[in-house]
Scaffold this active site. Sequence first.
Site, short mmCIF file in Angstrom:
data_model
loop_
_atom_site.label_atom_id
_atom_site.label_comp_id
_atom_site.label_asym_id
_atom_site.label_seq_id
_atom_site.Cartn_x
_atom_site.Cartn_y
_atom_site.Cartn_z
N ASP A 82 0.85 -1.20 0.00
CA ASP A 82 0.00 0.00 0.00
C ASP A 82 0.89 1.25 0.00
O ASP A 82 1.60 1.50 0.96
CB ASP A 82 -0.89 -0.05 1.26
CG ASP A 82 -1.76 1.19 1.39
OD1 ASP A 82 -1.89 1.93 0.39
OD2 ASP A 82 -2.30 1.41 2.48
N ASP A 115 -4.11 3.90 2.49
CA ASP A 115 -5.56 3.71 2.65
C ASP A 115 -5.91 2.26 2.99
O ASP A 115 -7.08 1.89 3.03
CB ASP A 115 -6.32 4.18 1.40
CG ASP A 115 -6.02 3.32 0.18
OD1 ASP A 115 -5.14 2.41 0.28
OD2 ASP A 115 -6.63 3.53 -0.88
N ASP A 132 -1.63 -0.87 -4.05
CA ASP A 132 -1.82 0.00 -5.22
C ASP A 132 -0.55 0.00 -6.09
O ASP A 132 0.46 -0.62 -5.74
CB ASP A 132 -2.18 1.43 -4.78
CG ASP A 132 -1.24 1.94 -3.69
OD1 ASP A 132 -0.05 1.61 -3.75
OD2 ASP A 132 -1.72 2.63 -2.76
N ASP A 167 -8.83 -14.28 -17.67
CA ASP A 167 -9.72 -14.79 -16.63
C ASP A 167 -10.82 -15.66 -17.25
O ASP A 167 -11.38 -15.30 -18.30
CB ASP A 167 -10.35 -13.56 -15.93
CG ASP A 167 -11.11 -13.91 -14.67
OD1 ASP A 167 -10.52 -14.52 -13.78
OD2 ASP A 167 -12.31 -13.57 -14.60
N GLU A 212 -6.62 -18.79 -17.90
CA GLU A 212 -7.10 -19.50 -16.71
C GLU A 212 -8.15 -20.49 -17.21
O GLU A 212 -9.28 -20.13 -17.49
CB GLU A 212 -7.76 -18.52 -15.72
CG GLU A 212 -8.23 -19.23 -14.46
CD GLU A 212 -9.42 -18.57 -13.76
OE1 GLU A 212 -9.57 -18.78 -12.55
OE2 GLU A 212 -10.22 -17.87 -14.41
C1 GLC Z 1 -11.49 -16.06 -11.78
C2 GLC Z 1 -10.71 -15.26 -10.76
C3 GLC Z 1 -11.54 -15.12 -9.53
C4 GLC Z 1 -12.81 -14.39 -9.88
C5 GLC Z 1 -13.55 -15.10 -11.01
C6 GLC Z 1 -14.61 -14.24 -11.60
O1 GLC Z 1 -11.68 -17.36 -11.39
O2 GLC Z 1 -9.47 -15.85 -10.54
O3 GLC Z 1 -10.88 -14.45 -8.50
O4 GLC Z 1 -13.65 -14.28 -8.77
O5 GLC Z 1 -12.68 -15.41 -12.07
O6 GLC Z 1 -14.03 -13.21 -12.35
#
Ligand code: GLC
Length: 548
Positions: free
Chosen positions: A24, A28, A32, A203, A268
């Site tokens: 941080d 806050d 960041d 993602d 992912e």
């Molecule tokens: C992926 C991310 C996770 C998130 C999900 C929805 O699995 O790693 O953290 O909540 O997607 O975007």
Amino acid sequence: MADGSLRWWDREVGYEVYIRSFADGDGDGVGDFPGLTEKLDYLAWLGVGIVWITPFYPSPMCDFGYDVADYTGVDPLFGTLDDFDDCIAQAHQLGLRVLIDLVPNHSSDRHPWFQASRSDPDSPKRGYYHWRDPAVGGGPPNNWVSHFGGSAWTFDEASQQYYLHLFLPEQPDLNWSNPNLVREFDDVLAFWLDREVDGFRIDVAHGLVKNMLMPDNPQRFATAPGMSPRQVFGCYEHRYDLDQSGNASIYRRWRAIAERYDALLLGEVYLRENNPDRVSRYVSAQDGLHRAFYFAPMHTPWEPSAMWSTFRDALDAAPRDLSWAISSHDDPRAPSRLGGGEMGQSRSLAYSVMLFALPGLPFLYQGDELGLEDVDVPLDQRRDPVAIRNQNPADGRDGCRTPMPWSPGPAAGFTDGAESWLPAAREDGETVSVQRGEQGSILHKYRKLLALRRERHDLHAEGLEWLTGRTSSVIGFRRGDTVCALNAGDVPAEFQLPPGQWRLAFSSRRPAGAAITSAIVLDAPEGVLLIRVPDADSGLRRPPGARL
Ligand code: GLC
């Protein structure tokens, strides 16, 4: 594989920065960009080559940034676009590459696209999302469920239709069958690539395209009251909502864009069955993703036969294109999962030795290098919607998301502010500064391992020869002049080395350096790397790192 065909990521180890919890800079209580930029020299010292930064875009933070309201901005919580540029420039100066997290499966419900889509059924943006009439007789259009609990459909009173969300209702799924939406993302990719990012972690890469007829998913097991959202999700076969063949055409398109910038596409691909053949489809084509996370190591029990199947099957299906990790911001940290305490830490380090030596691209999650376990976050301080909204704390992800401990003190050096967003306190011995000062610390062991992985050209080349079989408690393999062995059993075990003289280059348990011929007895657990000593008499002397 000739060295010439190596891409820049083939030599590297990645590091996941969960930006909210890394450092941080403005007091806050939330991490960041200024905080991260200041700590980049630590990552360079550690020896990682790629930094993956979790979402930092403007967001209402219902899912802590994975609900994006503007794909080409920086949320003020994390800084400004200038702070972002500074961070990338500083990373590059230190020789680090940067991946950012692209969230294309869904946006925030505050994204202007969704606002337009929702407020006017005739808007050109209506088709950016999935809107459907109620089922005949009422109720959601089909039986799809959200990862985060309940139906995947939310009813909109104004238009009397439902919209789809595979995660929170505040995360409506984008419609990847809409060509205009597809074009919008071309611009998003180019925007960040022009700002010099080195690639994207994508993602929910397996989720983008849906079967547009939206049939019910087959149900495999009965659901029961009290099940967590994950368990309920697992009761269905995700035949129509995930892993559709149409995803390939999106990645083909993005690959063409990425290649123009020499950028990395890392998906992912979180398929619950951990089926390596299905994951490999995303990476095996020359025009698909470059790499995909394979999540089995986070779900396989510490048990040799389960581990054998996991790794052999995965490498058979995708011999070099997978990405490995023992922990992430979505699952319990490895030391907690693998037995806790010293046992969990020993297993995690031993596991890392193997993952760093396998073909593929390994990643550390912030704090793996310190041997951190999950924090037991008190119920009233939990923040993850998965825990809070379902009243099911067991399923939440806060325990692995608490701040990175930098130095002794009440907030472990994470923030100068009064309060951090999740509890930051840690034991002094868990912090970076204390472990940096102790040569025998877990941090120094990881640093040594990272250096070895970078040095050993064998580990960047294609190919692997298994040295033990599926019934052995030792998983052993050879890559050129480097041998790796992991004892995943409960008792010490002898591991036979190939002929020749070997030197112990790294052990998760003992000092390195010993010369070894024929066999080594491995502790339980222990992971080792051995390097072949060139044979002075045979005339077969090779330069260090040369392959057989
Ligand atoms: C992926 C991310 C996770 C998130 C999900 C929805 O699995 O790693 O953290 O909540 O997607 O975007």
